[in-house]
Design an enzyme around this catalytic site. Structure first.
Site, PDB file in Angstrom:
ATOM      1  N   HIS A 123      38.869  20.928  52.930  1.00  0.00           N
ATOM      2  CA  HIS A 123      37.507  21.342  52.615  1.00  0.00           C
ATOM      3  C   HIS A 123      37.198  20.909  51.187  1.00  0.00           C
ATOM      4  O   HIS A 123      37.969  21.205  50.272  1.00  0.00           O
ATOM      5  CB  HIS A 123      37.362  22.856  52.801  1.00  0.00           C
ATOM      6  N   GLU A 306      46.465  29.052  52.932  1.00  0.00           N
ATOM      7  CA  GLU A 306      45.415  29.472  52.002  1.00  0.00           C
ATOM      8  C   GLU A 306      46.142  29.874  50.733  1.00  0.00           C
ATOM      9  O   GLU A 306      46.849  30.884  50.705  1.00  0.00           O
ATOM     10  CB  GLU A 306      44.651  30.668  52.579  1.00  0.00           C
TER      11      GLU A 306
END
Ligand SMILES: *[C@@H]1O[C@H](CO)[C@@H](O)[C@H](O)[C@H]1NC(C)=O
Ligand SMILES: *[C@@H]1O[C@H](CO)[C@@H](O)[C@H](O)[C@H]1NC(C)=O
Ligand SMILES: *[C@@H]1O[C@H](CO)[C@@H](O)[C@H](O)[C@H]1NC(C)=O
Ligand SMILES: [Zn+2]
Length: 493
Positions: A123, A306
């Site tokens: 991303h 993450e």
């Protein structure tokens, strides 16, 4: 009263953006199922984007630009040339090369060793991964002669590092690529007919898929930001709803995810995610994810990491984040060496390596051995017993039960050609290769199985006719002749 309702309503909307951000903004779920939620999320995201745009310049201060990153990759290649190779897997929509650093004592050479990959910046607005991955490469370069773990990664595996798969999104400081497509929703999906049209596939996605066809990766992870958790398959569910949905290797994935979270500064202390790990679909289901595609189509066990709650921490926090993640990144990359069962598959007759298949009893998943070396790498949870089966068409399968300890195990298989009665009959009757008919590779005749079976029926008929003719003649003096010997060996079948 109206005011109170208004405040409650507004605070509901305010609560959404933070939930979405924590989840790494994994919106864009199937509209059929998540319409309401994604409408809310979209509204929320617009609010969020407004706020963000004001900080865009400030927050990127000190981060590597795309040209800085390219220079860092090339500088690394120069500095560590004897254990690395720099290559590109393609280009982004805007033509930025997707640079990869391969680290190994024999970079670019195929060896009978497992390969691992790290992909950062999936991303565009999650830049911590690309910073960490450049640090990882440099740390390996500086320490591979001193540190035994790093040395074993360099000597016994091939580590491929792609710091940014989404340079265009990074330049735009947004999640999607230049076409505003979320690359972690752009892979073909196992449950829904998504992204199957190769003409609309993003070049970044296509490059990853092609890469996976060229290199047999055993393990992998992508780096994201916005939360602190190691996420494992499945990411999607068949019914489109949010619940735990385990893949066949659930235990192995939990083990790998825990390897990351437990080596991390404090990921495993998470209050939101027990042990710092989560099943993707339990967190919230997504479709077209890279992770599920890797496991299903490329034999590659991939995690979605993450690595920081804050997507854009101040640049001076990066060294701390690197320290927090360093051992996790190293231990996960080394897991393709340190866990599971590894070995090679050979043919007993020719001694050549076989690109066979490895399956574990009770786990519906197949790992493929390499063509050049017949090597396989099957990740498994330590401390358990497994029935390992090696198979290959034209050969007899073999099964071995192992008791896997804390370290990886080596187990080679030597498979015998499959001389089933049909093949045996055809071979001995059809070929004039003498009486030693026990050896010889399968497929020597190059016939389809279908045709082979029919040929055998014909062969039996011809032999029977032959036999009748012979019997007549045998009334005279041909009792010890060669046809007699052939006949007696053929008749019992
Ligand atoms: C790489 O080069 C350095 C010095 O140039 C040398 O000490 C080291 O052994 C080399 N490493 C490998 C794996 O060849
Ligand atoms: C981990 O440590 C960081 C930095 O000290 C802190 O901000 C964060 O809240 C901690 N997270 C957990 C889950 O303990
Ligand atoms: C095993 O997995 C395949 C998909 O990879 C599926 O089609 C098949 O039904 C599964 N078999 C069992 C016994 O679950
Ligand atoms: Zn992300």
């Amino acid at each position: 009263m109206k005011l109170l309702v208004g405040i409650l309503f507004f605070s509901f909307f305010l609560a959404i953006p933070s939930a979405v951000a924590r989840g790494g903004e994994r919106g864009g779920t199937l509209s059929d199922y998540e319409n309401d939620r994604s409408n809310v999320a979209t509204t929320a995201r617009i609010l969020l984007e407004d706020e963000k745009s004001q900080n865009k310049i400030a927050r990127a201060r000190g981060y590597m630009t795309n040209s800085d990153l390219e220079k860092a990759v090339k500088d690394f290649g120069g500095r560590c040339s004897n254990i690395s190779r720099i290559y590109s897997i393609g280009e982004s929509v805007n033509g930025v090369p997707l640079w990869v650093i391969e680290i190994s004592d024999k970079p670019g050479e195929e060896e009978g060793e497992p390969a691992f990959k790290y992909i950062g910046n999936v991303h565009g607005d999650e830049p911590v991964g690309r910073e960490l991955l450049i640090r990882l490469a440099n740390w390996i370069c500086d320490n591979h002669l001193k540190d035994p773990l790093v040395r074993s990664i360099v000597e016994n595996s091939h580590l491929h590092i792609l710091p940014s798969i989404n340079p265009d999104g990074f330049a735009l400081q947004r999640r999607g690529n230049a076409k505003n497509i979320d690359l972690n929703r752009d892979f073909p999906d196992q449950f829904f007919p998504l992204n199957d049209d190769i003409n609309t596939r993003q070049p970044e996605t296509a490059a990853v898929m092609k890469w996976l066809g060229e290199i047999r990766f055993t393990g992998s992870a992508t780096l994201h930001g916005g939360a602190l958790v190691a996420n494992y398959p499945w990411d999607g569910t068949r019914d489109g709803r949010k619940h735990y949905y385990s893949c066949p290797d659930d235990n192995t994935f939990r083990f790998l995810a825990s390897t990351y979270s437990r080596s991390h500064h404090n990921m495993s202390l998470s209050k939101e995610f027990p042990g710092g790990i989560t099943n993707g679909a339990l967190w919230y289901p997504i479709y077209g994810a890279m992770q599920d595609w890797n496991y299903i189509h490329a034999g590659c066990f991939e995690l979605t990491l993450e690595v920081s709650d804050d997507k854009w921490p101040m640049i001076d926090e990066i060294p701390t984040l690197w320290e927090y993640n360093k051992m996790s990144l190293l231990n996960l990359a080394a897991s393709v060496l340190k866990t599971g069962v590894h070995g090679r598959i050979f043919a007993s007759d020719s001694g050549t390596p076989l690109p066979g298949f490895i399956t574990i009893k009770g786990i519906n998943y197949t790992v493929t051995a390499g063509r050049a070396f017949g090597d396989y790498h099957r990740l498994l949870v330590p401390g358990d017993r497994y029935e390992v089966m090696a198979s290959m068409s034209g050969y007899k399968s073999k099964t071995t039960t192992i008791s896997l300890g804390e370290v990886a195990m080596t187990l080679d298989f030597i498979l015998d050609p499959d001389t089933t009665t049909e093949r045996y009959l055809w071979r001995t009757s059809g070929c004039n290769c003498g009486s030693s008919s026990s050896s010889g590779g399968g497929g020597k005749f190059g016939l389809e199985m279908f045709w082979t079976l029919h040929m055998e029926v014909y062969a039996v008929i011809i032999i029977l006719l032959f036999w009748f003719l012979l019997r007549r003649r045998l009334k005279s003096n041909l009792l010890n002749d060669k046809p007699q010997a052939a006949r007696s060996s053929l008749l019992p079948a």
